[in-house]
Design a protein around this motif. Structure first.
Motif, PDB file in Angstrom:
ATOM      1  N   ARG A 225     -18.218   4.521  -5.913  1.00  0.00           N
ATOM      2  CA  ARG A 225     -16.905   4.904  -6.165  1.00  0.00           C
ATOM      3  C   ARG A 225     -16.313   3.693  -5.062  1.00  0.00           C
ATOM      4  NH1 ARG A 225     -13.782   8.398  -3.223  1.00  0.00           N
ATOM      5  NH2 ARG A 225     -12.186   9.479  -4.435  1.00  0.00           N
ATOM      6  N   PRO A 226     -15.206   2.802  -5.739  1.00  0.00           N
ATOM      7  CA  PRO A 226     -14.594   1.766  -4.832  1.00  0.00           C
ATOM      8  C   PRO A 226     -14.228   2.092  -3.489  1.00  0.00           C
ATOM      9  CG  PRO A 226     -14.059   1.646  -7.089  1.00  0.00           C
ATOM     10  CD  PRO A 226     -14.972   2.748  -7.124  1.00  0.00           C
ATOM     11  N   VAL A 227     -14.452   1.533  -2.400  1.00  0.00           N
ATOM     12  CA  VAL A 227     -14.344   1.953  -1.235  1.00  0.00           C
ATOM     13  C   VAL A 227     -12.798   2.226  -0.826  1.00  0.00           C
ATOM     14  CG1 VAL A 227     -14.263  -0.294  -0.052  1.00  0.00           C
ATOM     15  CG2 VAL A 227     -15.030   1.580   1.385  1.00  0.00           C
ATOM     16  N   ILE A 228     -12.156   1.621  -1.633  1.00  0.00           N
ATOM     17  CA  ILE A 228     -10.659   1.826  -1.446  1.00  0.00           C
ATOM     18  C   ILE A 228     -10.054   3.201  -1.708  1.00  0.00           C
ATOM     19  CG2 ILE A 228      -9.663   0.859  -3.687  1.00  0.00           C
ATOM     20  CD1 ILE A 228      -7.828  -0.712  -2.204  1.00  0.00           C
ATOM     21  N   LEU A 229     -10.946   3.782  -2.676  1.00  0.00           N
ATOM     22  CA  LEU A 229     -10.543   5.215  -2.725  1.00  0.00           C
ATOM     23  C   LEU A 229     -10.797   6.092  -1.936  1.00  0.00           C
ATOM     24  CD1 LEU A 229     -12.108   5.456  -6.516  1.00  0.00           C
ATOM     25  CD2 LEU A 229      -9.774   4.831  -5.731  1.00  0.00           C
ATOM     26  N   ASP A 230     -11.615   5.720  -0.778  1.00  0.00           N
ATOM     27  CA  ASP A 230     -11.814   6.618   0.557  1.00  0.00           C
ATOM     28  C   ASP A 230     -10.680   6.022   1.415  1.00  0.00           C
ATOM     29  OD1 ASP A 230     -14.186   7.820  -0.461  1.00  0.00           O
ATOM     30  OD2 ASP A 230     -15.401   6.160   0.121  1.00  0.00           O
ATOM     31  N   GLU A 231      -9.821   6.742   1.206  1.00  0.00           N
ATOM     32  CA  GLU A 231      -8.444   6.407   2.095  1.00  0.00           C
ATOM     33  C   GLU A 231      -8.518   6.692   3.601  1.00  0.00           C
ATOM     34  OE1 GLU A 231      -5.340   8.499  -0.256  1.00  0.00           O
ATOM     35  OE2 GLU A 231      -5.642   7.075  -1.667  1.00  0.00           O
ATOM     36  N   ASN A 232      -9.671   7.519   3.810  1.00  0.00           N
ATOM     37  CA  ASN A 232      -9.636   7.893   5.386  1.00  0.00           C
ATOM     38  C   ASN A 232     -10.552   6.841   6.057  1.00  0.00           C
ATOM     39  OD1 ASN A 232      -7.984  10.172   5.060  1.00  0.00           O
ATOM     40  ND2 ASN A 232      -9.726  11.449   4.275  1.00  0.00           N
ATOM     41  N   THR A 233     -11.189   6.056   5.433  1.00  0.00           N
ATOM     42  CA  THR A 233     -11.945   4.947   6.137  1.00  0.00           C
ATOM     43  C   THR A 233     -11.256   3.834   6.442  1.00  0.00           C
ATOM     44  OG1 THR A 233     -12.727   4.098   3.932  1.00  0.00           O
ATOM     45  CG2 THR A 233     -13.794   5.952   4.674  1.00  0.00           C
ATOM     46  N   ASP A 234     -11.967   3.172   7.434  1.00  0.00           N
ATOM     47  CA  ASP A 234     -11.448   1.701   8.213  1.00  0.00           C
ATOM     48  C   ASP A 234     -11.271   0.771   6.975  1.00  0.00           C
ATOM     49  OD1 ASP A 234     -14.396   1.748   7.994  1.00  0.00           O
ATOM     50  OD2 ASP A 234     -14.225   0.918  10.095  1.00  0.00           O
ATOM     51  N   ALA A 235     -12.639   0.685   6.224  1.00  0.00           N
ATOM     52  CA  ALA A 235     -12.743  -0.283   5.244  1.00  0.00           C
ATOM     53  C   ALA A 235     -11.820  -0.069   3.818  1.00  0.00           C
ATOM     54  CB  ALA A 235     -14.125  -0.452   4.595  1.00  0.00           C
ATOM     55  N   GLY A 236     -11.745   1.135   3.818  1.00  0.00           N
ATOM     56  CA  GLY A 236     -10.463   1.573   2.702  1.00  0.00           C
ATOM     57  C   GLY A 236      -9.420   1.169   2.791  1.00  0.00           C
ATOM     58  N   GLN A 237      -8.720   1.571   4.310  1.00  0.00           N
ATOM     59  CA  GLN A 237      -7.441   1.170   4.564  1.00  0.00           C
ATOM     60  C   GLN A 237      -7.448  -0.185   4.559  1.00  0.00           C
ATOM     61  OE1 GLN A 237      -6.920   3.426   8.163  1.00  0.00           O
ATOM     62  NE2 GLN A 237      -7.174   5.239   7.227  1.00  0.00           N
ATOM     63  N   ALA A 238      -8.337  -1.115   5.205  1.00  0.00           N
ATOM     64  CA  ALA A 238      -8.105  -2.549   5.021  1.00  0.00           C
ATOM     65  C   ALA A 238      -8.020  -3.070   4.007  1.00  0.00           C
ATOM     66  CB  ALA A 238      -9.399  -3.273   6.049  1.00  0.00           C
ATOM     67  N   TYR A 239      -8.641  -2.499   2.909  1.00  0.00           N
ATOM     68  CA  TYR A 239      -8.635  -3.145   1.683  1.00  0.00           C
ATOM     69  C   TYR A 239      -7.333  -2.855   1.021  1.00  0.00           C
ATOM     70  CZ  TYR A 239     -13.184  -5.099   0.391  1.00  0.00           C
ATOM     71  OH  TYR A 239     -14.288  -6.035   0.762  1.00  0.00           O
ATOM     72  N   SER A 240      -6.685  -1.419   1.417  1.00  0.00           N
ATOM     73  CA  SER A 240      -5.445  -1.251   0.783  1.00  0.00           C
ATOM     74  C   SER A 240      -4.281  -2.233   1.289  1.00  0.00           C
ATOM     75  CB  SER A 240      -5.019   0.166   1.267  1.00  0.00           C
ATOM     76  OG  SER A 240      -5.715   1.088   0.634  1.00  0.00           O
ATOM     77  N   ASP A 241      -4.339  -2.533   2.711  1.00  0.00           N
ATOM     78  CA  ASP A 241      -3.613  -3.611   3.302  1.00  0.00           C
ATOM     79  C   ASP A 241      -3.495  -4.921   2.511  1.00  0.00           C
ATOM     80  OD1 ASP A 241      -2.815  -1.490   5.224  1.00  0.00           O
ATOM     81  OD2 ASP A 241      -3.941  -2.489   6.815  1.00  0.00           O
TER      82      ASP A 241
END
Lengths: 271, 94
Positions: A225-241
């Motif tokens: 599951r691509p990490v960006i889908l985990d919106e509560n994680t640091d890596a997910g948020q960094a990818y969203s940015d």
């Protein structure tokens, strides 16, 4: 107008596939019709990271060789709308990818109305890697704050500037972005890891984002599951940015300062 | 181990500094061997220059050639514009 993005690095294991999965998912979540293509013929892994490995029937080589239509090979992502995966072949010879063949697939994808075509490059600078970047409009160079990765990134930037279609046709050059992954701010603080500033000074490419070293990345791969889908994680948020910046939005860099508490953590050996 | 690490890190020359210095030397050398690449602002600059030219003369995309040359001491930015033939009525009167 479709945009062709290549995710590349030269060095292996720095997070190209993780990044391709996250960025393509993020673009699709922003409403862009997106396809992500695995160029690693013989060693495909994007299907695993995207969680579609059990639905692979045809691959890009089948399409190039006329054994399957594009729409038969494209796998629609179940969780993310607008997102499609085009897997690499696991069995065919890696010479099965040709410049004309890849060019035709990309043109067909353009005609299908894709906004973004994300090419996940294999490691190295061989045929697969060269074809992944050949037609690119923009390049995301993934680099770890580590000496061999930075050197390979610089090498890759040189290849992007000289061997791509844009370079050969004398068009405006590929737009380059640097994405730093596996960044550990506390180790930068103690002087044992290259900093964002160091890397920017050496590579002189605009910064797209900094992804912190994170447990979430391994967990995401495990789950497919691509990490960006985990919106509560640091890596997910960094990818969203990073995705927002890719689409022209300005966002401050997060996760580049050491956690204040980590001093005590280090004191007790839990840095 | 935690406590010792902190003192060791503070007293030693940080290894990241060594990494940076080694990389700078190496990359300068590798770029010198045909690895030179144009500065990242070049595409944007090319676009803007073309826009300025087009304020005055109508030129096609392929009438403009940008080249960057890299020598040991300097970098040379070369811009060649083939102006349209006279009488094509391309000069702007406004």
């Amino acid at each position: 107008m479709s945009k062709v993005l290549v995710v590349t690095s030269g060095k292996g294991g720095v997070g190209k596939t993780t990044t391709s999965a996250a960025i393509s998912s993020g673009l699709a979540m922003a409403g862009k019709k997106t396809v992500v293509i695995d160029f690693d013929v013989g060693l495909r892994n994007l299907d695993l990271i995207m969680g579609v490995e059990r639905r692979v029937v045809y691959d890009i080589v089948n399409v190039i060789q006329g054994e399957a239509g594009l729409n038969q090979a494209l796998i629609r992502h179940k969780e993310v709308d607008n997102l499609y995966v085009l897997p690499a072949s696991q069995t065919k010879d890696k010479d099965a990818l040709t410049e004309e063949g890849v060019g035709k697939v990309l043109n067909d994808l353009r005609e299908e109305g894709f906004d973004y075509i994300v090419c996940d490059s294999p490691a190295g600078i061989e045929r697969g890697a060269q074809l992944a970047m050949y037609y690119a409009d923009e390049a995301i160079v993934v680099s770890n704050p580590e000496i061999s990765s930075v050197r390979d990134s610089d090498r890759m930037l040189g290849i992007l500037a000289s061997k791509s279609r844009r370079a050969k046709d004398g068009e405006t050059s590929i737009k380059e972005h640097l994405l730093i992954t596996r960044y550990a701010p506390d180790r930068v603080g103690t002087g044992e890891m290259l900093s964002v500033e160091d890397m920017l000074e050496i590579l002189a490419v605009p910064l797209l984002g900094v992804i912190p070293e994170s447990h979430a990345v391994l967990q995401a791969s495990n789950a497919g599951r691509p990490v960006i889908l985990d919106e509560n994680t640091d890596a997910g948020q960094a990818y969203s940015d990073a995705v927002a910046r890719l689409m022209g939005e300005e966002r401050p860099m997060r996760f580049i300062e050491a956690d204040k508490k980590s001093f005590l953590g280090r004191l007790f050996g839990r840095g | 181990m935690g406590l010792l690490d902190i003192f060791r890190n503070r007293s030693q020359d940080p290894s990241a500094k060594m990494a940076k210095e080694r990389l700078q030397i190496l990359i300068a050398h590798e770029r010198g061997q045909g690895q030179f690449r144009a500065p990242h602002y070049l595409p944007e600059m090319q676009k803007e220059i073309l826009e300025v030219i087009r304020k005055y003369v109508h030129v096609e995309d392929d009438a403009v050639k940008f080249e960057v040359e890299h020598n040991e001491q300097f970098e040379l930015f070369e811009l060649n514009i083939t102006l349209p033939e006279k009488g094509e009525g391309n000069e702007r009167s406004d």
